[in-house]
Design a protein around this motif. Structure first.
Motif, PDB file in Angstrom:
ATOM      1  N   VAL A 138      17.911 -57.482 -16.635  1.00 30.61           N
ATOM      2  CA  VAL A 138      19.068 -56.590 -16.664  1.00 30.61           C
ATOM      3  C   VAL A 138      18.736 -55.200 -16.927  1.00 30.61           C
ATOM      4  CG1 VAL A 138      19.458 -57.428 -19.149  1.00 30.61           C
ATOM      5  CG2 VAL A 138      21.457 -56.427 -17.464  1.00 30.61           C
ATOM      6  N   CYS A 139      19.662 -54.121 -16.164  1.00 28.69           N
ATOM      7  CA  CYS A 139      19.231 -52.807 -16.457  1.00 28.69           C
ATOM      8  C   CYS A 139      20.086 -52.368 -17.140  1.00 28.69           C
ATOM      9  CB  CYS A 139      19.540 -51.987 -15.042  1.00 28.69           C
ATOM     10  SG  CYS A 139      21.210 -51.698 -14.696  1.00 28.69           S
ATOM     11  N   ASP A 140      19.803 -51.137 -18.045  1.00 23.46           N
ATOM     12  CA  ASP A 140      20.374 -50.509 -19.243  1.00 23.46           C
ATOM     13  C   ASP A 140      22.003 -50.277 -18.834  1.00 23.46           C
ATOM     14  OD1 ASP A 140      18.185 -50.644 -20.473  1.00 23.46           O
ATOM     15  OD2 ASP A 140      17.619 -48.482 -20.135  1.00 23.46           O
ATOM     16  N   GLU A 141      22.200 -49.730 -17.528  1.00 23.41           N
ATOM     17  CA  GLU A 141      23.596 -49.546 -17.438  1.00 23.41           C
ATOM     18  C   GLU A 141      24.403 -50.959 -17.406  1.00 23.41           C
ATOM     19  OE1 GLU A 141      24.031 -46.067 -14.251  1.00 23.41           O
ATOM     20  OE2 GLU A 141      22.174 -46.964 -14.245  1.00 23.41           O
ATOM     21  N   MET A 167      23.861 -53.675 -19.090  1.00 25.04           N
ATOM     22  CA  MET A 167      23.946 -54.098 -20.456  1.00 25.04           C
ATOM     23  C   MET A 167      24.962 -52.867 -20.999  1.00 25.04           C
ATOM     24  SD  MET A 167      22.599 -56.638 -21.613  1.00 25.04           S
ATOM     25  CE  MET A 167      23.807 -56.791 -23.170  1.00 25.04           C
ATOM     26  N   SER A 168      24.958 -51.859 -20.885  1.00 28.26           N
ATOM     27  CA  SER A 168      25.924 -51.024 -21.707  1.00 28.26           C
ATOM     28  C   SER A 168      27.368 -51.438 -21.211  1.00 28.26           C
ATOM     29  CB  SER A 168      25.649 -49.559 -21.471  1.00 28.26           C
ATOM     30  OG  SER A 168      25.882 -48.951 -20.190  1.00 28.26           O
ATOM     31  N   GLU A 169      27.507 -51.790 -19.888  1.00 24.27           N
ATOM     32  CA  GLU A 169      28.985 -52.372 -19.632  1.00 24.27           C
ATOM     33  C   GLU A 169      29.302 -53.633 -20.395  1.00 24.27           C
ATOM     34  OE1 GLU A 169      29.110 -50.938 -14.956  1.00 24.27           O
ATOM     35  OE2 GLU A 169      28.357 -52.824 -15.418  1.00 24.27           O
ATOM     36  N   VAL A 170      28.408 -54.473 -20.453  1.00 30.68           N
ATOM     37  CA  VAL A 170      28.386 -55.782 -21.150  1.00 30.68           C
ATOM     38  C   VAL A 170      28.842 -55.603 -22.770  1.00 30.68           C
ATOM     39  CG1 VAL A 170      27.334 -57.798 -22.124  1.00 30.68           C
ATOM     40  CG2 VAL A 170      27.138 -57.001 -19.669  1.00 30.68           C
ATOM     41  N   LEU A 171      28.350 -54.639 -23.192  1.00 30.68           N
ATOM     42  CA  LEU A 171      28.516 -54.066 -24.795  1.00 30.68           C
ATOM     43  C   LEU A 171      29.520 -53.352 -24.811  1.00 30.68           C
ATOM     44  CD1 LEU A 171      24.765 -53.742 -25.934  1.00 30.68           C
ATOM     45  CD2 LEU A 171      26.069 -55.789 -26.035  1.00 30.68           C
ATOM     46  N   CYS A 183      23.587 -55.620 -10.958  1.00 34.09           N
ATOM     47  CA  CYS A 183      23.735 -54.593 -10.071  1.00 34.09           C
ATOM     48  C   CYS A 183      22.780 -54.460  -9.047  1.00 34.09           C
ATOM     49  CB  CYS A 183      24.163 -53.349 -10.830  1.00 34.09           C
ATOM     50  SG  CYS A 183      22.490 -52.363 -11.163  1.00 34.09           S
ATOM     51  N   ALA A 184      22.723 -53.270  -8.322  1.00 38.44           N
ATOM     52  CA  ALA A 184      21.863 -53.036  -6.974  1.00 38.44           C
ATOM     53  C   ALA A 184      20.465 -53.158  -7.748  1.00 38.44           C
ATOM     54  CB  ALA A 184      21.953 -51.602  -6.747  1.00 38.44           C
ATOM     55  N   GLY A 206      31.145 -44.918  -2.959  1.00 43.18           N
ATOM     56  CA  GLY A 206      30.974 -44.169  -4.194  1.00 43.18           C
ATOM     57  C   GLY A 206      30.431 -44.961  -5.291  1.00 43.18           C
ATOM     58  N   ASN A 207      30.475 -46.235  -5.448  1.00 42.43           N
ATOM     59  CA  ASN A 207      30.167 -46.957  -6.362  1.00 42.43           C
ATOM     60  C   ASN A 207      28.608 -46.997  -6.492  1.00 42.43           C
ATOM     61  OD1 ASN A 207      29.547 -48.956  -8.254  1.00 42.43           O
ATOM     62  ND2 ASN A 207      31.793 -49.713  -8.069  1.00 42.43           N
ATOM     63  N   VAL A 208      27.754 -46.346  -7.025  1.00 43.01           N
ATOM     64  CA  VAL A 208      26.167 -46.420  -6.932  1.00 43.01           C
ATOM     65  C   VAL A 208      25.748 -47.726  -6.986  1.00 43.01           C
ATOM     66  CG1 VAL A 208      24.243 -45.385  -7.720  1.00 43.01           C
ATOM     67  CG2 VAL A 208      26.386 -44.046  -7.391  1.00 43.01           C
ATOM     68  N   ARG A 209      26.127 -48.425  -7.980  1.00 41.11           N
ATOM     69  CA  ARG A 209      25.507 -49.709  -8.420  1.00 41.11           C
ATOM     70  C   ARG A 209      26.254 -51.140  -7.757  1.00 41.11           C
ATOM     71  NH1 ARG A 209      26.929 -49.537 -13.362  1.00 41.11           N
ATOM     72  NH2 ARG A 209      25.957 -51.615 -13.833  1.00 41.11           N
ATOM     73  N   ARG A 210      27.207 -50.774  -7.059  1.00 42.23           N
ATOM     74  CA  ARG A 210      27.818 -52.084  -6.565  1.00 42.23           C
ATOM     75  C   ARG A 210      28.415 -52.227  -5.154  1.00 42.23           C
ATOM     76  NH1 ARG A 210      29.510 -52.269 -12.042  1.00 42.23           N
ATOM     77  NH2 ARG A 210      28.657 -54.018 -12.883  1.00 42.23           N
TER      78      ARG A 210
END
Ligand SMILES: [Zn+2]
Ligand SMILES: [Zn+2]
Length: 764
Positions: free
Chosen positions: A111-114, A116-120, A134-135, A173-177
Motif C-alpha cells: 500500500v502506498c503512502d497516499e 494509507m493517508s486516506e485510510v487514516l 490505487c494505480a 483528472g483523478n491521478v490515482r484512480r
C-alpha cells in the motif's frame, strides 16, 4: 501563422502495465496540448501516438522518463515519425487483444503512502478501509486469474464499482484512480469479519479492534492477508510464543515480526539507511536485521540468533491492526501446517490452522495465487534473497541470450521454485517450498502450468530441464511432463546451474570460474557435492577443485544430527578411541541419543565407506557441533545459521591447505585439526569466524591456482554464498584480476536454481 503539426509513434517497453502508466501518459499529453492515443500492446509495452508541435512532443518524451509512476520500469523508448492524421483529442484505447506479445505479470505492491493517508483520515470515504489501493499499489499477481491485468481477470471482478468509484475511474483528472483496475471503497469493495476457532462468527462492528484486543489477551489469530494466511500473536509474551511453538511443532525456527513503521522497527532491530530503503520499498520483503540490545522481543522469537526477520505492513489491513494493537509489532508467521504450503482459503485455514489459533480474521476477496512473503538479508553489505515471493515474483528476468525454443525448468527440491523461459526472458514461479512434501510438489506443477498457459508455451516444442538428482520429486515430475508431451528432458548438474543463475542475472555468457557452495547437490560421480570450484560456460563445466570428500554417516541422519558430521570429519585423522574420548571431554556425547554405542556405529560407518560428500554445509554442521552452537537441526540450515550468528570477526587463525593434483582438494579434516588445536585458546566466536573464513579463502585459492591467462570472472553462488564470513574469505582469497559476481535478483540458494537451468545448454 500556422503551427506545423508533427506526429510520432512511441513504443515504450518495460514494466508499464498495472502501474498506472496509461493514465500517466494521458495526463502528460493533455498537459502538453497533444492529441493521439495510448494503448497496451501485449503486456510488456505501450504504444503512444502523439500529434502536436515538435517542441511539445519533445518535452513530453523527456517527461515520460523523468516523471514516470514510481512502480513503472522503462526498459526502452523507441520513436518513429508518422504522418499526422489530425487527431482531435487524446484517448486511452482498449487493450489490443490481438497481440500475442507476452505479458510481464505484475507483482503485488505494498500500500502506498497516499492510500494509507486516506485510510487514516476520518474525513475520507476510505477511512478505516482495509482494502484501499490505487494505480501504484495493491494486489496484482495474487488476485489474477489470467493476463492481461484487467479487473475482469482478477478476483476483484466480484465487486462492482459503486457510483463514486465509477466516477473516479472515469475521471482523467483523478491521478490515482482513473482507469485503475483494482479500485474499491467501503461501499463496494471486500469486507472483513471474525470467527472463533470453531468457525462460529463473532458479532462485532469493528473486526480489527476486536482481534487486536484478543491479541492483547494473548490469543493467536489466523489472518487472511494478501497472498495467504498469517498467524499473528504477541512477540513479547514468552508464554504466548512458547504456546505457538508447541502448537505449530516448531521448536526453534525463528518467527518473522511485523512492525507498524520504521520507528517501531528501530526499537527492535538496528535499521540503517540501506535496510530502511528495503523495508519501505513497494516490494516490502522481510529483512533479516540485527536485534537491538534491550529489545522488547521475547527471546523465544528467534532462539540463539542475532538477527530476526522484520517487515512493515504492506496492506491497510495489517497497518490498521498494528495501529490498534498496543505493542505496535507482532509475530506474523505464515499460516501453514508443518511441511505444507500456506493456506489461501477459508476451508484450508479452518481445516488446518484451527489447532494453532483462537480466532480467524477473514475477508471475501479470493486469493487466486499463493504468494509467500519474500525474505532478504545483507551479506557482507550487499542484498541477497533467501526467498523470492511477494513483490518480486513472477516478474521476469532478462537473459543474456535469445533462446531458440522455450524452456521449462523444475528446479531442485528444497525451497524450490520453477521457471519458464522464452526469447530472452526467464519467468520464475514464486517461492514454492520444499517439494519433497507431496502437497508442495503439486504447487510446483500448478504454477508451472499457470506460466505455461499465460505465456502460451507449447510444451511439445519446449525443452524440459531438471536437476541431475534421479530421485528428486521435481525430476520425476519433469520426466513425467516429458513423457506426456513427447519431449526428452535434460538433466542439469546442480552446482553448474547455481553458477549459471548468477551469470544469467548479470548478463554473462563467457567462460567463468564458479564457486558453488551449499548443503547438497548430486554430483556427476554419484557423490553428494556442495563445495565446488568449476570452470563453466553455457554448454558445460569441468571441476577444478572441491572440498575433500568425507563420509556422510547415516545419509539423511547426518544432516539432522550435526555431531554425526563431526565424527565424520574427525574419523579422517583420529582413531575410534580418540574420537570417543574427545566427545566425552567436550560433552558432545550427550547429544547422541544412544551415546557411546551410537558413536561407535557412526565411526564404523565412516571408516567402512558410506556415501561421500564434499558439501560445505555439512562442514559447517560439524563446526556448529564442535563449538557447541547446534547439536540437532530442527529447521533447514539451522547449524550454519547459528554458526554465523555466533561468529566474531578477528584476525583469521586457520590456514587452508590444498592437496590433490589435477583436481585440487581443500582438506577440511586438516582445518578441523587446526580448529581443535585452538579450542580453549580463543573464544568460540573467533574460532567460528576463522573456520568459515578459511573455507572461503581455500576455495578462492583453488580458483586462483587453476586460473588461466584471461580468466577474469569469479562467479559465486549456492545457498552458503549468503554467509558473510565465507564471502569475506573468498573476496580476500581471490586476487584483483577477478571480478566477483553474485546473485542479487534471485536467491543464490535452490530457490534460484531454475534460472540457471534455463540457461544451461548441455546438448550443444
Ligand atoms: Zn495507493
Ligand atoms: Zn466504491
Amino acid at each position: 501563422m500556422t503551427i506545423l503539426t508533427e506526429a510520432v509513434r512511441l513504443t515504450i517497453a518495460g514494466v508499464v502495465q498495472g502501474v498506472g502508466f496509461r493514465p500517466f501518459i494521458y495526463r502528460l499529453a493533455c498537459q502538453n496540448g497533444l492529441t493521439g492515443y495510448v494503448k497496451n500492446i501485449g503486456g510488456s509495452a505501450v504504444e503512444v501516438v502523439l500529434e502536436g508541435s515538435s517542441q511539445d512532443i519533445e518535452r513530453m518524451v523527456t517527461q515520460i522518463s523523468s516523471d514516470k509512476p514510481s512502480a513503472a520500469v522503462i526498459e526502452s523508448i523507441e520513436a518513429r515519425p508518422l504522418k499526422a492524421v489530425g487527431f482531435r483529442e487524446f484517448r486511452i484505447v482498449e487493450s489490443d487483444t490481438s497481440s500475442h506479445a507476452p505479458s510481464n505479470i505484475p507483482a503485488d505492491m505494498a500500500v502506498c503512502d497516499e492510500c494509507m493517508s486516506e485510510v487514516l483520515n476520518p474525513g475520507s470515504r476510505w477511512h478505516g478501509y482495509p482494502f484501499n489501493s490505487c494505480a501504484v499499489c495493491g494486489p496484482r499477481f495474487s488476485v489474477m486469474f489470467d493476463v492481461p491485468y484487467d479487473r475482469a481477470n482478477t478476483s476483484m471482478r466480484e465487486f462492482h464499482l459503486c457510483e463514486e468509484c465509477s466516477r473516479d475511474y472515469g475521471d482523467p483528472g483523478n491521478v490515482r484512480r482513473f482507469h485503475v483496475q483494482g479500485i474499491s471503497c467501503p461501499r463496494c469493495g471486500p469486507s472483513l469479519w471474525v470467527e472463533d476457532a470453531r468457525g462460529e462468527p463473532i458479532t462485532t462492528s469493528d473486526p480489527i479492534s476486536y482481534v487486536a484486543s484478543r491479541m492483547e489477551d494473548g490469543k493467536a489469530i489466523a489472518i487472511k492477508g494478501l497472498g495467504g494466511f498469517h498467524i499473528a500473536c504477541s512477540a513479547t509474551d514468552d508464554e504466548v510464543v512458547r504456546a505457538l511453538r508447541s502448537r505449530k511443532r516448531r521448536p526453534s525456527k525463528p518467527f518473522a515480526v511485523m512492525a507498524l513503521d520504521l520507528r517501531v522497527a528501530s526499537k527492535l532491530v538496528h535499521v540503517d539507511l540501506r535496510s530502511e530503503k528495503v523495508l519501505i520499498s513497494p516490494e516490502r520483503p522481510i529483512v533479516l536485521l540485527e536485534i537491538r540490545k534491550g529489545s522488547p522481543l521475547s527471546p523465544l522469537v528467534a532462539p540463539g540468533l542475532r538477527h530476526i526477520g522484520v517487515f512493515l505492513p504492506y496492506t491497510p489491513l495489517h497497518h490498521l491492526l498494528l495501529k490498534e494493537y498496543p505493542d505496535h509489532f507482532a509475530i506474523m508467521t505464515s499460516g501453514n501446517p508443518p511441511g505444507e504450503p500456506m493456506c489461501i482459503d477459508e476451508a484450508c485455514a479452518k481445516d488446518k490452522l484451527s489447532g494453532f489459533v483462537d480466532y480467524f480474521l477473514l475477508h471475501n476477496r479470493k486469493i487466486v495465487n499463493r504468494v509467500d512473503d519474500s525474505v532478504v538479508r545483507f551479506t557482507d553489505g550487499r542484498l541477497s534473497f533467501l526467498r523470492r515471493g511477494r513483490g518480486y515474483a513472477p516478474k521476469w528476468v532478462r537473459l543474456p541470450v535469445k533462446l531458440a525454443s522455450p524452456v521449462i525448468c523444475f528446479g531442485a527440491m528444497l525451497q524450490n521454485a520453477g521457471a519458464v523461459a522464452f526469447d530472452d526472458k526467464a519467468v520464475l514461479t514464486q517461492y514454492i517450498g520444499d517439494t519433497d512434501e507431496y502437497f508442495t510438489s503439486l504447487e510446483l506443477e500448478r504454477y508451472l502450468e499457470l506460466l505455461v498457459r499465460n505465456y502460451r508455451i507449447d510444451v511439445r516444442m519446449a525443452t524440459v530441464k531438471h536437476d541431475l538428482h534421479p530421485s528428486y520429486p521435481s525430476t520425476k515430475m519433469a520426466k513425467d511432463w516429458g513423457r506426456r508431451h513427447g519431449v526428452q528432458p535434460d538433466a542439469v548438474q546442480h552446482h553448474w546451474a547455481h553458477i549459471l543463475s548468477a551469470m544469467a542475472e548479470n548478463g554473462l555468457t563467457e567462460q567463468a570460474i564458479g564457486i558453488a557452495i551449499d548443503g547438497t547437490g548430486y554430483g556427476d560421480d554419484g557423490n553428494i557435492w556442495g563445495g565446488e570450484v568449476i570452470r563453466c560456460d553455457l554448454r558445460g563445466y569441468s571441476r577444478l577443485g572441491h572440498l575433500s570428500y568425507v563420509p556422510l554417516p547415516g545419509g539423511d541422519l547426518a544432516a539432522m544430527y550435526p555431531p554425526r558430521m563431526l565424527v565424520s570429519l574427525l574419523s579422517r585423522t583420529m582413531d575410534e578411541s580418540d574420537v570417543i574420548r574427545f566427545f566425552h571431554r567436550r560433552g558432545i556425547i550427550d547429544f547422541l541419543p544412544h551415546g557411546e554405542d551410537e558413536l561407535r556405529v557412526i565411526f564404523q560407518q565412516c571408516v567402512s565407506g558410506s556415501i561421500r560428500t564434499s558439501s560445505l554445509g555439512r562442514v559447517l554442521d560439524a563446526a556448529a557441533s564442535l563449538l557447541g552452537f547446534c547439536q540437532r537441526r530442527t529447521y533447514e540450515g539451522e547449524p550454519a545459521i547459528k554458526l554465523e550468528a555466533n561468529s566474531r570477526e578477528a584476525a583469521p587463525l586457520i590456514e587452508p591447505i590444498l592437496g590433490g593434483s589435477d583436481v585440487l582438494v581443500l582438506d577440511t579434516s586438516a582445518i578441523f585439526q587446526e580448529l581443535i588445536q585452538l579450542l580453549g585458546r580463543r573464544s568460540q566466536g573467533v574460532l567460528a569466524f576463522s573456520l568459515q573464513y578459511a573455507l572461503g579463502r581455500g576455495l578462492a585459492e583453488i580458483a586462483r591456482a587453476r586460473a588461466r591467462r584471461g580468466d577474469r570472472l569469479l562467479v559465486v553462488s549456492g545457498g552458503a554464498s549468503v554467509n558473510t564470513y565465507i564471502m569475506k574469505g573468498i573476496t580476500d582469497g581471490a586476487d584483483e584480476r577477478f571480478r566477483i559476481v553474485t546473485n542479487s535478483l534471485v536467491p543464490p540458494g535452490d530457490g534460484g536454481i531454475a534460472l540457471g537451468q534455463c540457461l544451461a545448454d548441455p546438448r550443444d
